[in-house]
Design an enzyme around this catalytic site. Structure first.
Site, PDB file in Angstrom:
ATOM      1  N   GLU A  62      10.526  -2.358   6.823  1.00 26.27           N
ATOM      2  CA  GLU A  62      11.635  -1.652   7.466  1.00 26.27           C
ATOM      3  C   GLU A  62      12.619  -1.282   6.354  1.00 26.27           C
ATOM      4  O   GLU A  62      13.337  -2.151   5.838  1.00 26.27           O
ATOM      5  CB  GLU A  62      12.276  -2.560   8.522  1.00 26.27           C
ATOM      6  N   CYS A 108       6.477  -7.171   6.860  1.00 25.37           N
ATOM      7  CA  CYS A 108       7.593  -6.678   7.683  1.00 25.37           C
ATOM      8  C   CYS A 108       8.024  -7.774   8.643  1.00 25.37           C
ATOM      9  O   CYS A 108       7.186  -8.514   9.155  1.00 25.37           O
ATOM     10  CB  CYS A 108       7.132  -5.455   8.476  1.00 25.37           C
ATOM     11  N   CYS A 166      -1.015   5.507  10.307  1.00 24.19           N
ATOM     12  CA  CYS A 166       0.219   4.824  10.714  1.00 24.19           C
ATOM     13  C   CYS A 166      -0.078   3.469  11.315  1.00 24.19           C
ATOM     14  O   CYS A 166      -0.899   3.347  12.222  1.00 24.19           O
ATOM     15  CB  CYS A 166       0.957   5.615  11.790  1.00 24.19           C
ATOM     16  N   GLU A 170       0.823  -1.198   0.000  1.00 25.69           N
ATOM     17  CA  GLU A 170       0.000   0.000   0.000  1.00 25.69           C
ATOM     18  C   GLU A 170       0.867   1.261   0.000  1.00 25.69           C
ATOM     19  O   GLU A 170       1.943   1.291   0.588  1.00 25.69           O
ATOM     20  CB  GLU A 170      -0.912   0.003   1.226  1.00 25.69           C
ATOM     21  N   SER A 190      11.680   5.335  15.183  1.00 30.02           N
ATOM     22  CA  SER A 190      10.514   4.880  15.940  1.00 30.02           C
ATOM     23  C   SER A 190      10.978   4.488  17.340  1.00 30.02           C
ATOM     24  O   SER A 190      11.320   3.334  17.584  1.00 30.02           O
ATOM     25  CB  SER A 190       9.874   3.684  15.228  1.00 30.02           C
ATOM     26  N   LEU A 191      10.978   5.443  18.238  1.00 31.18           N
ATOM     27  CA  LEU A 191      11.523   5.182  19.576  1.00 31.18           C
ATOM     28  C   LEU A 191      10.490   4.488  20.473  1.00 31.18           C
ATOM     29  O   LEU A 191      10.709   3.392  20.960  1.00 31.18           O
ATOM     30  CB  LEU A 191      12.011   6.501  20.199  1.00 31.18           C
ATOM     31  N   HIS A 192       9.391   5.149  20.710  1.00 27.21           N
ATOM     32  CA  HIS A 192       8.208   4.550  21.350  1.00 27.21           C
ATOM     33  C   HIS A 192       8.334   4.159  22.820  1.00 27.21           C
ATOM     34  O   HIS A 192       7.350   3.801  23.444  1.00 27.21           O
ATOM     35  CB  HIS A 192       7.695   3.320  20.586  1.00 27.21           C
ATOM     36  N   CYS A 214       3.426   8.467   1.486  1.00 24.16           N
ATOM     37  CA  CYS A 214       3.974   7.468   2.405  1.00 24.16           C
ATOM     38  C   CYS A 214       4.207   6.186   1.607  1.00 24.16           C
ATOM     39  O   CYS A 214       3.274   5.569   1.102  1.00 24.16           O
ATOM     40  CB  CYS A 214       2.984   7.266   3.553  1.00 24.16           C
ATOM     41  N   CYS A 263       1.790  -2.732  15.780  1.00 26.61           N
ATOM     42  CA  CYS A 263       1.691  -2.400  14.347  1.00 26.61           C
ATOM     43  C   CYS A 263       0.985  -3.510  13.577  1.00 26.61           C
ATOM     44  O   CYS A 263       1.339  -4.686  13.697  1.00 26.61           O
ATOM     45  CB  CYS A 263       3.087  -2.176  13.776  1.00 26.61           C
ATOM     46  N   CYS A 291       6.653  -5.464  15.519  1.00 24.72           N
ATOM     47  CA  CYS A 291       6.327  -4.519  16.588  1.00 24.72           C
ATOM     48  C   CYS A 291       4.896  -4.834  17.015  1.00 24.72           C
ATOM     49  O   CYS A 291       4.006  -5.000  16.172  1.00 24.72           O
ATOM     50  CB  CYS A 291       6.452  -3.087  16.092  1.00 24.72           C
ATOM     51  N   SER A 330      12.086   6.432   7.826  1.00 18.81           N
ATOM     52  CA  SER A 330      11.773   6.058   9.205  1.00 18.81           C
ATOM     53  C   SER A 330      12.258   4.643   9.480  1.00 18.81           C
ATOM     54  O   SER A 330      12.027   3.729   8.691  1.00 18.81           O
ATOM     55  CB  SER A 330      10.248   6.133   9.411  1.00 18.81           C
TER      56      SER A 330
HETATM   57  N1  SAH Z   1       9.675   0.163   9.961  1.00 14.97           N
HETATM   58  C1  SAH Z   1       9.823   1.588   9.954  1.00 14.97           C
HETATM   59  C2  SAH Z   1       8.822   2.215   9.023  1.00 14.97           C
HETATM   60  C3  SAH Z   1       7.391   2.166   9.496  1.00 14.97           C
HETATM   61  S1  SAH Z   1       6.932   3.790   9.816  1.00 14.97           S
HETATM   62  C4  SAH Z   1       9.726   2.133  11.372  1.00 14.97           C
HETATM   63  O1  SAH Z   1       9.482   1.319  12.261  1.00 14.97           O
HETATM   64  O2  SAH Z   1       9.965   3.306  11.606  1.00 14.97           O
HETATM   65  C5  SAH Z   1       5.422   3.669  10.542  1.00 14.97           C
HETATM   66  C6  SAH Z   1       5.373   4.434  11.854  1.00 14.97           C
HETATM   67  O3  SAH Z   1       4.079   4.200  12.422  1.00 14.97           O
HETATM   68  C7  SAH Z   1       6.372   3.891  12.852  1.00 14.97           C
HETATM   69  O4  SAH Z   1       6.796   4.890  13.733  1.00 14.97           O
HETATM   70  C8  SAH Z   1       5.524   2.879  13.571  1.00 14.97           C
HETATM   71  O5  SAH Z   1       6.098   2.511  14.784  1.00 14.97           O
HETATM   72  C9  SAH Z   1       4.217   3.629  13.705  1.00 14.97           C
HETATM   73  N2  SAH Z   1       3.080   2.749  13.961  1.00 14.97           N
HETATM   74  C10 SAH Z   1       2.981   1.454  13.683  1.00 14.97           C
HETATM   75  N3  SAH Z   1       1.782   0.977  14.081  1.00 14.97           N
HETATM   76  C11 SAH Z   1       1.114   2.013  14.605  1.00 14.97           C
HETATM   77  C12 SAH Z   1      -0.195   2.163  15.133  1.00 14.97           C
HETATM   78  N4  SAH Z   1      -1.034   1.153  15.198  1.00 14.97           N
HETATM   79  N5  SAH Z   1      -0.570   3.380  15.567  1.00 14.97           N
HETATM   80  C13 SAH Z   1       0.285   4.427  15.456  1.00 14.97           C
HETATM   81  N6  SAH Z   1       1.523   4.349  14.941  1.00 14.97           N
HETATM   82  C14 SAH Z   1       1.937   3.151  14.517  1.00 14.97           C
END
Ligand code: SAH
Length: 379
Positions: A185, A129, A358, A109, A238-240, A122, A136, A133, A216
């Site tokens: 990724e 992937c 996202c 997509e 993507s720190l989180h 995007c 996600c 995570c 990202s």
């Molecule tokens: N693999 C890369 C690219 C994906 S970017 C990465 O991890 O950065 C997509 C962004 O959306 C990342 O920051 C991911 O962590 C975030 N994301 C994934 N699932 C999500 C969700 N359900 N709600 C909000 N953000 C999410």
């Protein structure tokens, strides 16, 4: 005229073209090599580059600066095709999502997010992937494969087709920015991503500058170093989470590259400056990572890094094991980070109604082979 055959990626859903190698998605060097093998003079490759990436031509017959005979010879040997668009959706907020199908039937997509001052595309880098995570949706889809450079570039071209943006406009663009934040990724598909971005950035083609491109990553530390040195696009991480035990759960890649190592790579990212800050993405998960103490710890961790923080309200998907933090919790978190001198906007969810926000992207592609691409070894 054609002397040597260089096998190219077949990227068409049109069976009548399937026998011919596709010229769309080739790098300058690959296009030049192909045309040289075909017996054409070097300037022909430059003309084709212009038609393909500046004008968006989908038919050799439209290439009016080439002689009719040459156009016919090209058409007899080559294809100019895009992946098929198997579904196109438009959200009530104007966000658009295209499901693209490649020659082997795999799908990804691509999402376009229009805003007042810019339009962001995007782009996906893999089918599915491997990161897993836990918040996600894409992570629940088992990886099928890396996208080729041509398949990554094709996403930009399909968006330009749909938005009527040919020839590549200099001003008033609807695709001003590209974020590699779709499925996959990007740093696990490093070589193809770099080749694709070089095509996308070429000023005589799609012409989207490196300053408008953000990659990202979940934190593939050795590849972050290479990325900064070799392509110098903007970096988003993507720190989180601010503690390794929590981040281990949310982003399992953390077990390999823990927070301190990741932040060290960010601190040394070559192009980072106050004008080009690294974005730290932080998904807001109720009761998991959203306390004021964690906001303060985030500020402490970011010291010395030219950073901005992007708070992402968790976007739900069917069966997700998390809830989005309350507005009050997100606001309080944002205020703490902001008071410490960092911009900390809350990312407005876009296209939720078409599952384009996202972490909501997922295609129905299933795994074909057991072998999975290997993460980059330390460079
Ligand atoms: N693999 C890369 C690219 C994906 S970017 C990465 O991890 O950065 C997509 C962004 O959306 C990342 O920051 C991911 O962590 C975030 N994301 C994934 N699932 C999500 C969700 N359900 N709600 C909000 N953000 C999410």
């Amino acid at each position: 005229m054609r002397t040597t055959h260089i096998p190219l990626v077949m990227a068409t859903s049109d069976p009548s073209e399937a026998q011919h190698p596709n010229l769309v998605g080739l790098s300058r060097a690959a296009l030049a090599a192909e045309l040289a093998a075909f017996g054409a003079e070097p300037f022909r490759a430059r003309q084709l580059w212009h038609w393909i990436y500046h004008r968006g031509a989908t038919d050799f017959a439209a290439m009016t600066s080439l002689s009719k005979t040459f156009r016919e010879e090209l058409a007899a040997h080559y294809a100019l095709c895009r992946p098929a668009v198997s579904r196109a959706l438009t959200s009530i907020d104007g966000t658009r999502k295209w499901l693209l199908r490649f020659a082997d039937g795999q799908e990804v997509e691509t999402v376009h997010i229009p805003e007042e001052e810019r339009g962001t595309l995007c782009v996906s880098s893999q089918v599915g992937c491997t990161l897993s995570c836990t918040f996600c949706h894409t992570g629940t889809q088992r990886l099928v494969r890396n996208l080729t450079a041509a398949e990554i570039v094709a996403q930009v071209m399909i968006a330009r087709d749909a938005l009527g943006e040919w020839p590549s406009p200099q001003a008033d663009r609807q695709v001003t920015n590209i974020v590699l934040m779709g499925m996959g990724e990007p740093l696990f598909n490093y070589d193809n991503v770099v080749e694709a971005l070089k095509i996308v950035m070429d000023p005589e083609g799609l012409a989207i500058s490196r300053r408008k491109i953000t990659l990202s990553t979940a934190g593939v530390v050795p590849a972050i170093r290479r990325c900064g040195a070799e392509i110098g696009v903007n970096l988003a991480v993507s720190l989180h989470a601010v503690r390794d035990d929590i981040r281990d759960q949310l982003v399992p890649l953390n077990r390999k590259y823990p927070i301190a190592e990741l932040l060290d790579a960010c601190r040394n990212y070559p192009r980072a400056s106050n004008a080009r800050r690294i974005t730290f993405e932080y998904v807001m998960l109720k009761g998991v990572n959203d306390s004021p103490a964690e906001a303060r710890e985030l500020v402490r961790l970011l010291a010395g890094i030219p950073a901005k923080v992007n708070l992402i309200p968790f976007n739900p998907w069917p069966g997700a094991p998390y809830e989005c933090s309350s507005e009050a919790a997100i606001g309080a978190f944002s205020n703490i980070v902001f008071a410490a001198g960092y911009s900390a906007p809350v990312r407005t969810p876009r296209g939720r109604d078409i599952l384009a926000a996202c972490g909501q992207l997922k295609s129905a592609s299933v795994k074909l082979r057991k072998r999975e691409p290997q993460p980059l070894s330390a460079a």
